[in-house]
Design an enzyme around this catalytic site. Structure first.
Site, PDB file in Angstrom:
ATOM      1  N   TYR A  72      -3.975  -3.024   4.759  1.00  0.00           N
ATOM      2  CA  TYR A  72      -4.246  -2.545   5.913  1.00  0.00           C
ATOM      3  C   TYR A  72      -5.780  -2.152   5.758  1.00  0.00           C
ATOM      4  O   TYR A  72      -6.023  -1.142   6.494  1.00  0.00           O
ATOM      5  CB  TYR A  72      -3.617  -1.276   5.887  1.00  0.00           C
ATOM      6  CG  TYR A  72      -2.130  -1.298   6.040  1.00  0.00           C
ATOM      7  CD1 TYR A  72      -1.424  -1.661   7.613  1.00  0.00           C
ATOM      8  CD2 TYR A  72      -1.128  -1.364   5.150  1.00  0.00           C
ATOM      9  CE1 TYR A  72      -0.248  -1.768   7.585  1.00  0.00           C
ATOM     10  CE2 TYR A  72       0.296  -1.569   5.548  1.00  0.00           C
ATOM     11  CZ  TYR A  72       0.967  -1.813   6.636  1.00  0.00           C
ATOM     12  OH  TYR A  72       1.968  -2.138   6.894  1.00  0.00           O
ATOM     13  N   UNK A  73      -6.492  -2.859   5.635  1.00  0.00           N
ATOM     14  CA  UNK A  73      -8.037  -3.032   5.449  1.00  0.00           C
ATOM     15  C   UNK A  73      -8.413  -3.754   6.734  1.00  0.00           C
ATOM     16  O   UNK A  73      -8.050  -4.697   7.309  1.00  0.00           O
ATOM     17  CB  UNK A  73      -8.482  -3.270   4.049  1.00  0.00           C
ATOM     18  N   GLY A  74      -9.882  -3.470   6.893  1.00  0.00           N
ATOM     19  CA  GLY A  74     -10.591  -4.242   7.795  1.00  0.00           C
ATOM     20  C   GLY A  74     -10.828  -5.452   7.337  1.00  0.00           C
ATOM     21  O   GLY A  74     -11.380  -6.492   8.362  1.00  0.00           O
ATOM     22  N   THR A  76      -8.729  -7.444   5.397  1.00  0.00           N
ATOM     23  CA  THR A  76      -7.510  -7.937   5.510  1.00  0.00           C
ATOM     24  C   THR A  76      -7.346  -9.510   5.861  1.00  0.00           C
ATOM     25  O   THR A  76      -6.653 -10.543   5.299  1.00  0.00           O
ATOM     26  CB  THR A  76      -6.055  -7.168   6.014  1.00  0.00           C
ATOM     27  OG1 THR A  76      -6.338  -5.965   5.197  1.00  0.00           O
ATOM     28  CG2 THR A  76      -4.882  -7.872   5.474  1.00  0.00           C
ATOM     29  N   ARG A 123       0.178  -7.798   8.906  1.00  0.00           N
ATOM     30  CA  ARG A 123      -1.371  -8.261   8.728  1.00  0.00           C
ATOM     31  C   ARG A 123      -1.330  -9.067   7.410  1.00  0.00           C
ATOM     32  O   ARG A 123      -1.138  -8.529   6.359  1.00  0.00           O
ATOM     33  CB  ARG A 123      -2.364  -6.876   8.568  1.00  0.00           C
ATOM     34  CG  ARG A 123      -2.170  -6.072   9.803  1.00  0.00           C
ATOM     35  CD  ARG A 123      -3.199  -4.935   9.588  1.00  0.00           C
ATOM     36  NE  ARG A 123      -4.542  -5.370   9.633  1.00  0.00           N
ATOM     37  CZ  ARG A 123      -5.376  -4.201   9.492  1.00  0.00           C
ATOM     38  NH1 ARG A 123      -5.360  -3.161   9.395  1.00  0.00           N
ATOM     39  NH2 ARG A 123      -6.837  -4.820   9.459  1.00  0.00           N
TER      40      ARG A 123
END
EC number: 1.11.1.9
Length: 226
Positions: A72-74, A76, A123
């Protein structure tokens, strides 16, 4: 010798398409220290399903890229680029290993059993499946950091002087060599010795160019020794 020359030529061609992207990215990469004691082959980790312990000596003779990942990272989206990197450079001996971690912004909150479904359906989504090995979620910094990450961090200077915003970093004690965020990368050579470390915001295309440059230099040295 013919094989070494062929590999060198192929690497040169691959590099040609990435030279322009490398400019201005030097500060995003650090070369590791010389005279390192020990190798990555002294360590290992459990696969993400917990069913197999893989000793890293299994990768002896390969270039190994260690990446701490999060769902859930920018950043990813780098998973997709890492898949492409693995596919393209596998013939040259590259192996990518992914290590989920929840210490940066709590961006890997799920259990190990939830990570692959999250990648597939959420994601990056769209049925995504990593083509490189993922291991059990664990710490890369702090009191409970995995020992091989202690080795990697002590072998290479940090990519930034600043750690980041403390309320988004979840470990103690904080040290100068700590990993700054998700998707920081370490390259280990065929002898088990760390070579390079990249800032998490360094693009995968630039990481690729750096790896190819290093491989090309090593191939040229091999030809000279012959």
């Amino acid at each position: 010798m013919a094989r070494l020359l062929q590999a060198s030529c192929l690497l040169s061609l691959l590099l040609a398409g990435f030279v322009s992207q490398s400019r201005g990215q030097e500060k995003s990469k650090m070369d590791c220290h010389g005279g390192i004691s020990g190798t990555i082959y002294e360590y290992g980790a459990l696969t993400i399903d917990g069913e197999e312990y893989i000793p890293f000596k299994q990768y002896a003779g390969k270039y190994v890229l260690f990446v701490n990942v999060a769902s859930y990272u920018g950043l990813t989206g780098q998973y997709i680029e890492l898949n492409a990197l693995q596919e393209e450079l596998a013939p040259f001996g590259l192996v990518i290993l992914g290590f989920p971690c929840n210490q940066f912004g709590k961006q890997e909150p799920g259990e190990n059993s939830e990570i692959l479904p999250t990648l597939k359906y959420v994601r990056p989504g769209g049925g995504f499946v990593p083509n490189f090995q993922l291991f059990e979620k664990g710490d890369v910094n702090g009191e409970k950091e995995q020992k091989f990450y202690t080795f990697l961090k002590n072998s290479c200077p940090p990519t930034s002087e600043l750690l980041g915003t403390s309320d988004r970093l979840f470990w103690e004690p904080m040290k100068v060599h700590d990993i700054r965020w998700n998707f920081e990368k370490f390259l280990v050579g065929p002898d088990g010795i760390p070579i390079m470390r990249w800032h998490h915001r360094t693009t995968v295309s630039n990481v690729k160019m750096d790896i190819l440059s290093y491989m090309r230099r090593q191939a040229a040295l091999g030809v000279k020794r012959k």
